[in-house]
Motif scaffolding. Sequence first.
Motif, PDB file in Angstrom:
ATOM      1  N   LEU A 158      55.149 -41.440 -45.734  1.00  0.00           N
ATOM      2  CA  LEU A 158      53.803 -41.540 -46.282  1.00  0.00           C
ATOM      3  C   LEU A 158      53.485 -40.267 -47.060  1.00  0.00           C
ATOM      4  O   LEU A 158      53.784 -39.157 -46.595  1.00  0.00           O
ATOM      5  CB  LEU A 158      52.813 -41.729 -45.133  1.00  0.00           C
ATOM      6  N   GLU A 159      52.887 -40.410 -48.234  1.00  0.00           N
ATOM      7  CA  GLU A 159      52.662 -39.255 -49.105  1.00  0.00           C
ATOM      8  C   GLU A 159      51.776 -38.203 -48.458  1.00  0.00           C
ATOM      9  O   GLU A 159      52.070 -37.012 -48.510  1.00  0.00           O
ATOM     10  CB  GLU A 159      52.046 -39.706 -50.427  1.00  0.00           C
ATOM     11  N   ALA A 160      50.675 -38.610 -47.865  1.00  0.00           N
ATOM     12  CA  ALA A 160      49.757 -37.655 -47.250  1.00  0.00           C
ATOM     13  C   ALA A 160      49.285 -38.215 -45.918  1.00  0.00           C
ATOM     14  O   ALA A 160      49.125 -39.425 -45.760  1.00  0.00           O
ATOM     15  CB  ALA A 160      48.561 -37.380 -48.161  1.00  0.00           C
ATOM     16  N   GLY A 161      49.070 -37.328 -44.973  1.00  0.00           N
ATOM     17  CA  GLY A 161      48.686 -37.779 -43.642  1.00  0.00           C
ATOM     18  C   GLY A 161      49.932 -38.094 -42.838  1.00  0.00           C
ATOM     19  O   GLY A 161      51.045 -37.712 -43.189  1.00  0.00           O
ATOM     20  N   GLY A 162      49.756 -38.780 -41.746  1.00  0.00           N
ATOM     21  CA  GLY A 162      50.903 -39.090 -40.903  1.00  0.00           C
ATOM     22  C   GLY A 162      51.370 -37.854 -40.157  1.00  0.00           C
ATOM     23  O   GLY A 162      50.837 -36.758 -40.302  1.00  0.00           O
ATOM     24  N   ARG A 163      52.401 -38.023 -39.358  1.00  0.00           N
ATOM     25  CA  ARG A 163      52.907 -36.918 -38.542  1.00  0.00           C
ATOM     26  C   ARG A 163      54.071 -36.235 -39.237  1.00  0.00           C
ATOM     27  O   ARG A 163      54.895 -36.872 -39.872  1.00  0.00           O
ATOM     28  CB  ARG A 163      53.339 -37.443 -37.175  1.00  0.00           C
ATOM     29  N   GLU A 164      54.124 -34.921 -39.086  1.00  0.00           N
ATOM     30  CA  GLU A 164      55.190 -34.142 -39.700  1.00  0.00           C
ATOM     31  C   GLU A 164      56.244 -33.740 -38.675  1.00  0.00           C
ATOM     32  O   GLU A 164      57.078 -32.870 -38.938  1.00  0.00           O
ATOM     33  CB  GLU A 164      54.592 -32.888 -40.352  1.00  0.00           C
ATOM     34  N   ASN A 165      56.222 -34.343 -37.478  1.00  0.00           N
ATOM     35  CA  ASN A 165      57.122 -33.871 -36.427  1.00  0.00           C
ATOM     36  C   ASN A 165      58.587 -34.161 -36.721  1.00  0.00           C
ATOM     37  O   ASN A 165      59.459 -33.413 -36.283  1.00  0.00           O
ATOM     38  CB  ASN A 165      56.733 -34.458 -35.066  1.00  0.00           C
ATOM     39  N   ILE A 166      58.891 -35.211 -37.459  1.00  0.00           N
ATOM     40  CA  ILE A 166      60.301 -35.535 -37.709  1.00  0.00           C
ATOM     41  C   ILE A 166      60.994 -34.440 -38.527  1.00  0.00           C
ATOM     42  O   ILE A 166      62.006 -33.891 -38.082  1.00  0.00           O
ATOM     43  CB  ILE A 166      60.439 -36.919 -38.364  1.00  0.00           C
ATOM     44  N   PRO A 167      60.490 -34.076 -39.723  1.00  0.00           N
ATOM     45  CA  PRO A 167      61.178 -33.002 -40.458  1.00  0.00           C
ATOM     46  C   PRO A 167      61.152 -31.667 -39.727  1.00  0.00           C
ATOM     47  O   PRO A 167      62.139 -30.927 -39.732  1.00  0.00           O
ATOM     48  CB  PRO A 167      60.430 -32.941 -41.795  1.00  0.00           C
ATOM     49  N   GLU A 168      60.039 -31.362 -39.071  1.00  0.00           N
ATOM     50  CA  GLU A 168      59.932 -30.072 -38.374  1.00  0.00           C
ATOM     51  C   GLU A 168      60.921 -29.978 -37.219  1.00  0.00           C
ATOM     52  O   GLU A 168      61.648 -28.985 -37.079  1.00  0.00           O
ATOM     53  CB  GLU A 168      58.497 -29.873 -37.865  1.00  0.00           C
ATOM     54  N   GLU A 169      60.943 -31.017 -36.379  1.00  0.00           N
ATOM     55  CA  GLU A 169      61.791 -30.972 -35.187  1.00  0.00           C
ATOM     56  C   GLU A 169      63.274 -31.046 -35.543  1.00  0.00           C
ATOM     57  O   GLU A 169      64.096 -30.314 -34.980  1.00  0.00           O
ATOM     58  CB  GLU A 169      61.419 -32.112 -34.238  1.00  0.00           C
ATOM     59  N   LEU A 170      63.646 -31.915 -36.467  1.00  0.00           N
ATOM     60  CA  LEU A 170      65.054 -32.035 -36.827  1.00  0.00           C
ATOM     61  C   LEU A 170      65.539 -30.797 -37.577  1.00  0.00           C
ATOM     62  O   LEU A 170      66.688 -30.386 -37.426  1.00  0.00           O
ATOM     63  CB  LEU A 170      65.286 -33.296 -37.650  1.00  0.00           C
ATOM     64  N   SER A 171      64.657 -30.170 -38.354  1.00  0.00           N
ATOM     65  CA  SER A 171      65.018 -28.917 -39.020  1.00  0.00           C
ATOM     66  C   SER A 171      65.254 -27.813 -37.997  1.00  0.00           C
ATOM     67  O   SER A 171      66.173 -26.999 -38.144  1.00  0.00           O
ATOM     68  CB  SER A 171      63.924 -28.490 -40.004  1.00  0.00           C
ATOM     69  N   SER A 172      64.430 -27.807 -36.947  1.00  0.00           N
ATOM     70  CA  SER A 172      64.592 -26.794 -35.898  1.00  0.00           C
ATOM     71  C   SER A 172      65.904 -26.964 -35.138  1.00  0.00           C
ATOM     72  O   SER A 172      66.393 -26.022 -34.510  1.00  0.00           O
ATOM     73  CB  SER A 172      63.406 -26.850 -34.922  1.00  0.00           C
ATOM     74  N   LEU A 173      66.473 -28.166 -35.209  1.00  0.00           N
ATOM     75  CA  LEU A 173      67.762 -28.424 -34.557  1.00  0.00           C
ATOM     76  C   LEU A 173      68.938 -28.144 -35.487  1.00  0.00           C
ATOM     77  O   LEU A 173      70.083 -28.382 -35.119  1.00  0.00           O
ATOM     78  CB  LEU A 173      67.810 -29.876 -34.081  1.00  0.00           C
ATOM     79  N   GLY A 174      68.637 -27.668 -36.689  1.00  0.00           N
ATOM     80  CA  GLY A 174      69.698 -27.261 -37.598  1.00  0.00           C
ATOM     81  C   GLY A 174      69.941 -28.175 -38.773  1.00  0.00           C
ATOM     82  O   GLY A 174      70.736 -27.854 -39.667  1.00  0.00           O
ATOM     83  N   ALA A 175      69.289 -29.324 -38.810  1.00  0.00           N
ATOM     84  CA  ALA A 175      69.486 -30.261 -39.913  1.00  0.00           C
ATOM     85  C   ALA A 175      68.759 -29.770 -41.166  1.00  0.00           C
ATOM     86  O   ALA A 175      67.792 -29.009 -41.090  1.00  0.00           O
ATOM     87  CB  ALA A 175      68.987 -31.645 -39.535  1.00  0.00           C
ATOM     88  N   SER A 176      69.235 -30.231 -42.304  1.00  0.00           N
ATOM     89  CA  SER A 176      68.535 -30.007 -43.567  1.00  0.00           C
ATOM     90  C   SER A 176      67.812 -31.300 -43.915  1.00  0.00           C
ATOM     91  O   SER A 176      68.444 -32.297 -44.266  1.00  0.00           O
ATOM     92  CB  SER A 176      69.543 -29.643 -44.663  1.00  0.00           C
ATOM     93  N   VAL A 177      66.476 -31.281 -43.797  1.00  0.00           N
ATOM     94  CA  VAL A 177      65.683 -32.498 -43.951  1.00  0.00           C
ATOM     95  C   VAL A 177      64.936 -32.471 -45.282  1.00  0.00           C
ATOM     96  O   VAL A 177      64.182 -31.528 -45.563  1.00  0.00           O
ATOM     97  CB  VAL A 177      64.680 -32.675 -42.797  1.00  0.00           C
TER      98      VAL A 177
END
Length: 274
Positions: free
Chosen positions: A150-169
């Motif tokens: 979704l362009e605006a709004g929604g949750r940002e936990n997927i990119p944040e959490e997966l990035s913290s695990l080392g992925a490039s999101v």
Amino acid sequence: MKTNSLSPTLPLTNTTVLVTRADRQSDNFVKLLQQYGTTALSMSCLCIAPPTNWELTDNALTNINEFDWLIFTSTNGIDYFCNRMINNQGNINALKNIKIAVVGSKTANHLINYGITPSFTPPDFVSDSLIECFPNKDNLKGTKILYPKLEAGGRENIPEELSSLGASVTAIPAYQSNCNNKIPSSIVSAFKEGKIDVVTFASPKTVECFYQMIQSIGGESFLNNICIASIGPVTSVVCKDVLGRVDVEAQPYTLNGLIKAIIKWNNYEKNHHK
């Protein structure tokens, strides 16, 4: 409970349920509800549209073969992303070479309709479960993930959490959802006449838009004797924040799970308010 012309043997006969999903998404839910004897009314709170700019999505599509994983969390994301890919490249065959994770059985089935089978669906139909159970999540360094969202709004936990695990999101805008601003006169009348028993919510944004629309007609008090039904914990949090409560939560977090929860609530109401 209100009147319904269908058979009294159905579990939601004499129960009126308001569906607040976007127009093109509400029909299926309305049909499901009607199978249980419900009088189902539709009040579209959202209008779904393309993102304001396709540049980031188009860049990702040009380099689609560089990604190891693709994540979809909604049928809207699938539709807008796949249709853009078809417009740009003529087909979506390249997606067969990428592992795809989806949130929810409905999202998985929607992707299958495009001829693509997802590689991973988490056990619970929420983004937190996707992160918790993501394949090989302890060794994601160097893994490239594309996330149409979704362009605006929604949750940002997927990119944040997966990035913290080392992925490039790479998160890209695939679609936008905007609030509708006008309630159909028939729905206003149903509220004023106390004909609505349950209001259903399938996303946090829908809750927020619904409340804006209700406020526009000074109808906050209409909700006092109406069951607030949520599809899952993320939506429930927003129901509590915006509407002050949630009465019913789906289990599992699907439309069918939501109907089962409404039936349970309805049975309780019948037994305690005879």
